[in-house]
Design an enzyme around this catalytic site. Structure first.
Site, mmCIF file in Angstrom:
data_model
loop_
_atom_site.group_PDB
_atom_site.id
_atom_site.type_symbol
_atom_site.label_atom_id
_atom_site.label_comp_id
_atom_site.label_asym_id
_atom_site.label_seq_id
_atom_site.Cartn_x
_atom_site.Cartn_y
_atom_site.Cartn_z
ATOM 1 N N SER A 1 22.925 121.201 -94.566
ATOM 2 C CA SER A 1 22.688 120.232 -93.486
ATOM 3 C C SER A 1 22.566 120.949 -92.143
ATOM 4 C CB SER A 1 23.825 119.202 -93.432
ATOM 5 O OG SER A 1 23.428 118.041 -92.755
ATOM 6 N N GLY B 1 22.020 109.966 -88.772
ATOM 7 C CA GLY B 1 22.516 111.330 -88.863
ATOM 8 C C GLY B 1 21.792 112.115 -89.947
ATOM 9 N N SER B 2 22.536 112.965 -90.636
ATOM 10 C CA SER B 2 21.915 113.911 -91.571
ATOM 11 C C SER B 2 21.292 113.262 -92.794
ATOM 12 C CB SER B 2 22.954 114.949 -92.019
ATOM 13 O OG SER B 2 23.344 115.751 -90.925
ATOM 14 N N THR B 3 21.633 112.014 -93.116
ATOM 15 C CA THR B 3 20.964 111.355 -94.238
ATOM 16 C C THR B 3 19.470 111.214 -93.969
ATOM 17 O OG1 THR B 3 21.508 109.185 -93.311
ATOM 18 C CG2 THR B 3 23.019 110.076 -94.965
#
Length: 724
Positions: free
Chosen positions: A369, A312-314
């Site tokens: 994000s 995901g956004s990491t």
């Protein structure tokens, strides 16, 4: 004297010839056996007469980086029988005696005794000394007690996915126990002697004993204290968020050493086939043998090494680093988000499509994000360049961490990547990585762009403490420049200070990071309502020491967002770990004004009324607590207090007050607790009627009040522990 007849002479000659031929045949046969096949029969005789009894080697110890024993081999006893030495007439009696002492089924033991196919048969593993002595006292023929070694994990399910476990033969079958089995297991010894058919040692035989060679000890990079911090935090998070699983890894940014690695739920390596969850334990009982094996292997599987997930956004930190390094954008470059973006006829949404972020810098896009900005960045970067950085950060191969079964990531092959695939990968979807891959990459971003090989074993040590082999830190490659790394650290810090990672903020420590929330893929498609929340962080961001990754799988509590579920876990682990590592906080002026309290001298208030004492303490910016079970009038007189007058304490500290009614408690002499364990301190406090305020773990480093000071019973004493 009559002469023998011709017929009698013929018979005698026939018998003589027959006997001579028989003797000649025997001589030839004997010569064939002794001369032609002599060596063969000699070896067969030796094999029948020689009993070669293996002596198990003591398995090496597994230590944490500070010498704390995490896995040891305890001496125990194993019961053996030699069926040939037990007659069938004695079999029933022997079986009944053994079964009664060991709690076994007598008929099954008797069946083993009567089976003469084997020279030795193991009846039961690992019995206590008192049970072994009871068997010896029975003096049962053909029954032997042999010394054995049993693997023991003193902290139960602590670090179980790192340590792994062994089977009944002391062979490693998971974790470090499996990966370093050839070093830990040592070389078995042998006891060789000659025996007759009944198993009795021959009178003039030569007996040889070859002692076993103990295994090497393995010293891990794991810090037992930080591992405790991690396990405590994720266990609480598992319950609070009602998650399927919570995992975390803490890594030394500069060296690649893994300081903690934990997942909950886990298992106890002392009893690896017994689930800790009662529901799973009951379910296991009704399964077939193959289904039980599948359940066990699933339970032993290390999700941080053996499983992949969509980051995901990491993963946006990887995309941002590539963009900055290639000069596609700068931290202050502006981008516009309308909430959605069309890619090859497909509409992709930002998580806040209903209220678009609009114009924003790259730094703000990371803080927010914003998916649509990262789609634009992916397009500007291009597929080939994007994949070159994915490869450089180590996502196309394993990290070669020294744990078994590491998996590779799952991603599209380069020819399969179209505009939509590139777009979704740029913000962390359509790609599955292992947790160890992601934290290694993030550590490289913070470590001036240097990708370090992760490692969990520090060195191999022999029984005398000599280092046999040291595993040095290894730099794999330079991925990004120091300039890009510095810019990335500033962006990561802004996420925690101003963006979605505020829950990871720690006063006095500069923390950088990125939250992530990804929808789970189940049966090949994104499943609504199933999420993976995560947070990846680095601290202190101005001089990176620790990198942390927290993953909450399928949270069902108040939220499924990484900013709410995962970031607070990271904060708890980082804060405790940074203080434990004696990394001093650097407070801003605002933090110092809010958090750092001035010292106050405790005033003398004994012999004052409660009313007057309260007034004096309030004016001195101190709190108070009257130690009594009864209602105290304002006119009651203060006869004692703790801390004593003249002591230096911080503002808003609590002063314990004792009135005449509460002063009847006995006064005790404060003992010296330095160097004592938590258990010893608890026993002393209970005996003296004192209460405890404890911080840290290990042995006592400091105490308040000081030793030999007179204090009333019921006083709260403050005890600080440090690792021993």
């Amino acid at each position: 004297m009559s002469q023998p007849s011709i017929s009698s002479k013929k018979r005698l000659m026939f018998m003589f010839a027959l006997t001579s031929l028989a003797i000649l045949g025997l001589i030839i046969r004997l010569g064939w056996i002794q001369i032609v096949n002599g060596e063969k029969y000699k070896e067969l005789a030796k094999s029948q007469q020689t009993r070669d009894i293996p002596i198990p080697a003591k398995r090496g110890v597994i230590y944490d980086r500070n010498g704390k024993e995490l896995a040891i081999s305890a001496s125990t006893n194993t019961v053996w029988i030699r069926p040939r030495e037990i007659s069938d007439a004695d079999a029933e009696h022997t079986a009944e005696k053994l079964a009664k002492i060991l709690g076994l089924n007598a008929s099954e033991v008797e069946e083993k005794i009567k089976d003469k196919r084997y020279s030795t048969v193991r009846i039961v593993y690992w019995i206590d000394d008192n049970i072994a002595e009871e068997i010896r006292n029975e003096k049962l023929k053909g029954v032997y007690i042999a010394e054995d070694n049993k693997r023991h994990y003193p902290y139960g399910n602590f670090a179980s996915y790192i340590l792994g476990h062994t089977n009944v033969d002391n062979r490693g079958i998971a974790g470090i126990e499996m990966e370093y089995d050839k070093y830990l297991s040592g070389i078995p010894g042998r006891w060789i002697k000659s025996t007759d058919g009944a198993g009795r040692q021959l009178a003039f035989s030569v007996e040889r004993y070859y002692p076993p060679e103990e295994g090497l000890n393995v010293v891990l990079t794991i810090d037992e204290v930080i591992q405790h911090f991690a396990e405590k935090a994720i266990q609480n998070a598992l319950e609070i968020n009602q998650a399927t699983r919570v995992t975390t890894i803490v890594m030394d940014v500069k060296t690649g050493e893994i300081l903690a690695m934990a997942a909950k739920p886990d298992y106890d390596p002392n009893t690896p086939r017994v689930p800790l969850d009662e529901a799973v334990k009951l379910q296991l009982e009704g399964l077939s043998q193959n289904e039980q094996l599948e359940t066990w292997y699933s339970m032993w599987r290390n999700p941080m090494i053996n499983d992949t997930y969509e980051p995901g956004s990491t993963f946006k930190l990887v995309t941002t680093a590539a963009v900055l390094e290639e000069g596609v954008a700068t931290p202050n470059s502006h981008f516009y988000s309308s909430g959605t973006i069309n890619v090859a006829g497909r509409t992709l949404k930002c998580w806040r499509y209903y209220n678009p972020h609009g114009d924003q810098t790259l730094t703000e896009a990371v803080q927010n994000s914003c998916n649509t900005v990262f789609v634009q960045l992916g397009e500007k970067l291009g597929t080939n360049s994007f994949y070159s950085y994915i490869d450089a950060f180590g996502f196309t191969d394993t990290t070669s961490v020294d744990l078994p079964g590491e998996r590779k990531s799952i991603m599209y092959q380069l020819p399969q990547v179209g505009p939509v695939e590139l777009a979704t990968m740029s913000f962390g979807q359509s790609i599955s990585v292992t947790p160890i891959q992601l934290i290694t990459a993030i550590s490289a971003i913070a470590n001036d762009g240097m990708l370090m090989k992760p490692r969990i074993v520090k060195e191999l040590v022999d029984q005398e403490g000599r280092v046999v082999h040291r595993f040095e830190e290894t730099m794999v490659r330079q991925v990004i420049s120091e300039k890009t790394s510095r810019e990335m650290r500033e962006i990561m810090e802004s996420v925690v200070v101003e963006g979605s990672g505020k829950a990871a903020y720690i006063p006095g420590y500069s923390v950088g990071g990125k939250t992530g929330t990804a929808q789970k893929v189940i049966d090949g498609r994104y499943a609504p309502g199933y999420y993976v929340a995560s947070f990846v962080g680095v601290a202190p961001i101005d001089d990176p020491r620790l990198a942390i990754l927290v993953i909450v799988d399928e949270p069902k509590g108040l939220s499924h967002f990484g900013s709410i579920t995962a970031a607070p876990i990271a904060r708890e682990i980082l804060e405790e770990s940074l203080r434990y590592l004696e990394i001093r906080p650097k407070y801003t002026e605002e933090e110092a004004e809010r958090l750092i309290k001035a010292d106050v001298i405790v005033p003398e208030i004994r012999q004052l009324s409660v009313k007057d004492a309260k007034k004096v303490l309030t004016e001195s910016k101190l709190l108070y607590n009257i130690e009594t079970e009864h209602q105290v009038e304002d006119s009651a007189v203060i006869v004692d207090m703790f801390p004593k007058p003249g002591a230096k304490v911080q503002e808003n500290s609590t002063i314990l007050l004792y009135t005449k009614d509460s002063a009847n408690d006995a006064v005790v002499l404060m003992p010296n607790l330095t160097g004592k364990t938590i258990g010893e301190v608890n026993r002393i406090a209970n005996a003296l009627g004192l209460r405890l305020k404890i911080s840290g773990s290990g042995v006592v480093a400091s105490q308040y009040p000081e030793a030999n000071e007179e204090i009333p019973q019921g006083t709260i004493i403050s005890v600080d522990f440090k690792p021993n």
